[in-house]
Design a protein around this motif. Structure first.
Motif, mmCIF file in Angstrom:
data_model
loop_
_atom_site.group_PDB
_atom_site.id
_atom_site.type_symbol
_atom_site.label_atom_id
_atom_site.label_comp_id
_atom_site.label_asym_id
_atom_site.label_seq_id
_atom_site.Cartn_x
_atom_site.Cartn_y
_atom_site.Cartn_z
ATOM 1 N N ALA A 31 0.817 -1.218 0.000
ATOM 2 C CA ALA A 31 0.000 0.000 0.000
ATOM 3 C C ALA A 31 0.850 1.267 0.000
ATOM 4 C CB ALA A 31 -0.945 -0.007 1.204
ATOM 5 N N ASP A 32 1.995 1.239 0.674
ATOM 6 C CA ASP A 32 2.856 2.428 0.695
ATOM 7 C C ASP A 32 3.431 2.715 -0.689
ATOM 8 O OD1 ASP A 32 2.462 3.058 3.360
ATOM 9 O OD2 ASP A 32 4.245 1.969 4.048
ATOM 10 N N ILE A 33 3.847 1.689 -1.404
ATOM 11 C CA ILE A 33 4.362 1.900 -2.764
ATOM 12 C C ILE A 33 3.255 2.474 -3.643
ATOM 13 C CG2 ILE A 33 5.190 0.734 -4.856
ATOM 14 C CD1 ILE A 33 6.840 -1.090 -3.026
ATOM 15 N N GLN A 34 2.058 1.930 -3.532
ATOM 16 C CA GLN A 34 0.960 2.419 -4.361
ATOM 17 C C GLN A 34 0.538 3.842 -3.975
ATOM 18 O OE1 GLN A 34 -2.298 -0.287 -5.078
ATOM 19 N NE2 GLN A 34 -0.912 -2.039 -5.237
ATOM 20 N N HIS A 35 0.719 4.211 -2.728
ATOM 21 C CA HIS A 35 0.340 5.565 -2.297
ATOM 22 C C HIS A 35 1.414 6.589 -2.635
ATOM 23 C CE1 HIS A 35 -1.648 8.675 0.059
ATOM 24 N NE2 HIS A 35 -0.487 8.911 0.657
ATOM 25 N N TRP A 131 12.533 13.631 -5.311
ATOM 26 C CA TRP A 131 11.193 14.149 -5.040
ATOM 27 C C TRP A 131 10.447 13.092 -4.237
ATOM 28 C CZ3 TRP A 131 9.669 18.728 -7.743
ATOM 29 C CH2 TRP A 131 10.571 19.154 -8.716
ATOM 30 N N ALA A 132 9.693 13.514 -3.241
ATOM 31 C CA ALA A 132 8.844 12.575 -2.498
ATOM 32 C C ALA A 132 7.650 13.324 -1.935
ATOM 33 C CB ALA A 132 9.617 11.908 -1.362
ATOM 34 N N ALA A 137 8.345 9.685 4.991
ATOM 35 C CA ALA A 137 9.525 9.866 5.834
ATOM 36 C C ALA A 137 10.653 8.891 5.512
ATOM 37 C CB ALA A 137 9.136 9.784 7.309
ATOM 38 N N PRO A 138 10.378 7.620 5.208
ATOM 39 C CA PRO A 138 11.492 6.723 4.866
ATOM 40 C C PRO A 138 12.243 7.163 3.606
ATOM 41 C CG PRO A 138 9.572 5.440 5.496
ATOM 42 C CD PRO A 138 9.114 6.871 5.365
ATOM 43 N N ALA A 143 17.158 9.695 1.303
ATOM 44 C CA ALA A 143 17.755 10.774 0.511
ATOM 45 C C ALA A 143 18.745 11.578 1.355
ATOM 46 C CB ALA A 143 16.661 11.687 -0.058
ATOM 47 N N GLU A 144 18.377 11.890 2.580
ATOM 48 C CA GLU A 144 19.275 12.650 3.436
ATOM 49 C C GLU A 144 20.529 11.848 3.790
ATOM 50 O OE1 GLU A 144 16.463 13.899 6.459
ATOM 51 O OE2 GLU A 144 16.317 15.888 5.528
ATOM 52 N N ARG A 145 20.388 10.542 3.982
ATOM 53 C CA ARG A 145 21.565 9.699 4.256
ATOM 54 C C ARG A 145 22.486 9.642 3.042
ATOM 55 N NH1 ARG A 145 20.484 4.123 6.824
ATOM 56 N NH2 ARG A 145 22.719 4.277 7.174
ATOM 57 N N LEU A 146 21.926 9.791 1.860
ATOM 58 C CA LEU A 146 22.734 9.831 0.641
ATOM 59 C C LEU A 146 23.449 11.170 0.466
ATOM 60 C CD1 LEU A 146 20.228 8.116 -1.805
ATOM 61 C CD2 LEU A 146 22.499 7.238 -1.202
ATOM 62 N N GLY A 147 23.043 12.162 1.240
ATOM 63 C CA GLY A 147 23.657 13.483 1.149
ATOM 64 C C GLY A 147 22.805 14.525 0.459
#
Length: 182
Positions: A31-35, A131-132, A137-138, A143-147
């Motif tokens: 459901a999260d992927i679809q949302h 973009w998200a 939040a995940p 993205a933030e951990r990637l810099g």
């Protein structure tokens, strides 16, 4: 452009093939992927077949969507889909979704980092964008951990189930690039 294969300590990133459709279909029932991602809802078996056989091949052939499936080296399990989409010359959008069972183990970070590094080196990217939808939040944490630097919130950027949704946007500059030293 011909698809590439990237290897990390625990993963193999490669273009999807027809035999991956079952795993993609199962993962995209989440459901999260679809949302939070632009996959069709409901996600049908035909959608998975189109994604692995048509969309992936066309993206590479047109040198526009560089889609790689990330698979665990130890057991071949699908970790997720990772893509760099060309927006402008030297600017690509990083997109991804991860299998629910593979989350929280560092696989997505490993796969996304490998793809970002490849994009800077092989594609000549000077900027990557992420973009998200606000609330994912995940995705933001990854993205933030990637810099990536979160650069703003776009109000009512898209509709989900007919409701306008805000989106975060972030950027990652090529290490050592001219703009990253200003």
């Amino acid at each position: 452009m011909e698809p590439v294969t990237l290897k990390t300590g625990r993963l193999v990133l490669r273009a999807f093939v027809a035999s991956d459709a079952d795993a993609v279909y199962a993962t995209c029932q989440d459901a999260d992927i679809q949302h939070y991602t632009p996959v069709p809802t409901p996600y049908r078996r035909e959608d998975a077949e189109n994604y692995v056989a048509v969309h992936t091949a066309r993206g590479w052939a047109e040198d526009r969507d560089h889609i790689l499936g990330a698979f665990r080296s130890d057991n071949g399990a699908l970790v997720g889909s990772f893509c760099l989409t060309r927006l402008f010359e030297g600017v690509y959008e990083l997109g991804y979704w991860a299998d629910k069972e593979q989350r929280g183990k560092g696989y997505a970070l490993e796969a996304a980092r490998a793809l970002c590094d490849w994009g800077f080196e092989a594609l000549g990217a000077h900027r990557l964008e992420w973009w998200a939808m606000v609330g994912n939040a995940p995705s933001r944490a990854l993205a933030e951990r990637l810099g990536f630097t979160v650069e703003g919130t776009l109000r009512d950027r898209s509709k989900v189930d007919g409701v306008p949704r805000d989106w975060w946007v972030g950027g990652l500059l090529k290490p050592g690039g001219a703009a990253s030293t200003l």
